[in-house]
Design an enzyme around this catalytic site. Structure first.
Site, mmCIF file in Angstrom:
data_model
loop_
_atom_site.group_PDB
_atom_site.id
_atom_site.type_symbol
_atom_site.label_atom_id
_atom_site.label_comp_id
_atom_site.label_asym_id
_atom_site.label_seq_id
_atom_site.Cartn_x
_atom_site.Cartn_y
_atom_site.Cartn_z
ATOM 1 N N HIS A 151 -6.701 -4.383 9.466
ATOM 2 C CA HIS A 151 -6.018 -4.903 10.644
ATOM 3 C C HIS A 151 -6.938 -5.852 11.402
ATOM 4 O O HIS A 151 -8.106 -5.537 11.646
ATOM 5 C CB HIS A 151 -5.597 -3.763 11.581
ATOM 6 C CG HIS A 151 -4.425 -2.987 11.091
ATOM 7 N ND1 HIS A 151 -4.113 -1.720 11.547
ATOM 8 C CD2 HIS A 151 -3.464 -3.294 10.177
ATOM 9 C CE1 HIS A 151 -3.034 -1.281 10.937
ATOM 10 N NE2 HIS A 151 -2.621 -2.215 10.102
ATOM 11 N N HIS B 26 5.641 0.837 1.403
ATOM 12 C CA HIS B 26 4.814 0.650 2.598
ATOM 13 C C HIS B 26 4.653 1.946 3.387
ATOM 14 O O HIS B 26 3.663 2.130 4.104
ATOM 15 C CB HIS B 26 5.419 -0.432 3.493
ATOM 16 C CG HIS B 26 4.420 -1.069 4.409
ATOM 17 N ND1 HIS B 26 3.369 -1.843 3.950
ATOM 18 C CD2 HIS B 26 4.293 -1.047 5.757
ATOM 19 C CE1 HIS B 26 2.646 -2.266 4.969
ATOM 20 N NE2 HIS B 26 3.185 -1.784 6.080
#
Length: 289
Positions: A261, A235
């Site tokens: 997002h 990540h």
């Protein structure tokens, strides 16, 4: 199971979220049965009090639950109780304070070195090509590891963009750098398993879907050999993608779209990362810093 079905079908939560929320519901139910000394059903959940929840969180704390995890646990519990009895009064209980963490990116050279180390350490050439392609998707396209591993053969033949399915089944178009496209094509050319439009693109050693655990283990071993920190995870490559783009002048709204997002506030955290990097450069370079 009804709660899980509701999350997956009606709320369109990811598989990982459904699994985590179901585990929380099971823990809460088991705790309440022991706490009250009786078996409970769905209707009994309407009489849960703030005191009961504080006792539950205290019990979880004794098992090593931190502030961030406790806040997520409380959020899951609230959702479960609201679903179990929507006529009951919703409990007002403040969760623990969680200090917002700043993502820790790695440098471009470290990102490439990490991917090369993982690929070089693979047991077979095609597995090395596979791991290189996956890590290039994280760093070169900003995908989450789950998004990369759920790509299917229907993205072929590759063009300048690919369609990615992210959280809550939202899709977005992501540009492919030539280097990332070449990495995927090199893997396709070497994999011993047939590539089908409706099957996962990345396969494990025995032909099944590639598990994210395998990539995480490979990255963990590689970072140890390279002397990189514990925060160097798959990540972290996505964090690095975002930070490096922002540092080169990328628009915040465009970055939000690239990362998938739902809220701009999730993307704005990378402005803090960039400012922190500037301060590090200043402190290391200025003679009076």
């Amino acid at each position: 199971m009804l709660w899980s079905d509701h999350l997956a079908r009606d709320r369109r939560r990811s598989v990982h979220t459904v699994r985590a929320y179901q585990a929380t519901a099971e823990r809460l139910t088991a705790f309440l049965q022991a706490h009250w000394g009786e078996r409970i059903d769905r209707a009994d959940l309407a009489r849960v009090t703030a005191s009961d929840l504080r006792a539950y969180l205290a019990d979880r704390r004794e098992h090593g639950l931190g502030n961030a995890s406790a806040a997520r646990e409380l959020s899951a519990v609230r959702g479960f109780l609201a679903w179990a009895n929507d006529r009951a009064e919703q409990l007002r209980m403040r969760g623990p304070r969680v200090k917002t963490g700043v993502p820790r990116p790695i440098s471009p050279a470290e990102a490439v070195a990490l991917a090369e180390e993982v690929a070089d350490d693979a047991t077979e050439p095609w597995i090395g090509a596979r791991d290189w392609a996956v890590l290039m998707l994280l760093y070169g396209a900003g995908l989450r590891i789950g998004e990369a591993l759920t790509l299917r053969g229907d993205i072929l033949p590759l063009g300048e963009t690919i369609r990615v399915t992210g959280k809550r089944a939202k899709t977005r178009m992501v540009p492919l750098l030539p280097q990332v496209r070449a990495a995927i094509e090199a893997y396709i050319a070497q994999t011993p398993w047939p590539v089908s439009r409706d099957e996962p693109l990345f396969r494990g050693a025995k032909g099944g879907p590639l598990s994210p655990v395998m990539i995480r283990r490979a990255v963990q071993a590689a970072r140890t050999r390279l002397g990189l920190g514990d925060r160097t995870t798959p990540h972290a490559l996505r964090h690095s993608f975002a930070t490096h783009l922002l540092g080169r002048g990328a628009d915040l709204r465009a970055l939000q779209e690239l990362l998938g997002h739902a809220s701009l506030s999730s993307t704005q955290v990378y402005t803090q990362v960039d400012a922190a990097h500037l301060m590090d450069v200043y402190r290391n370079a200025h003679p009076r810093a």
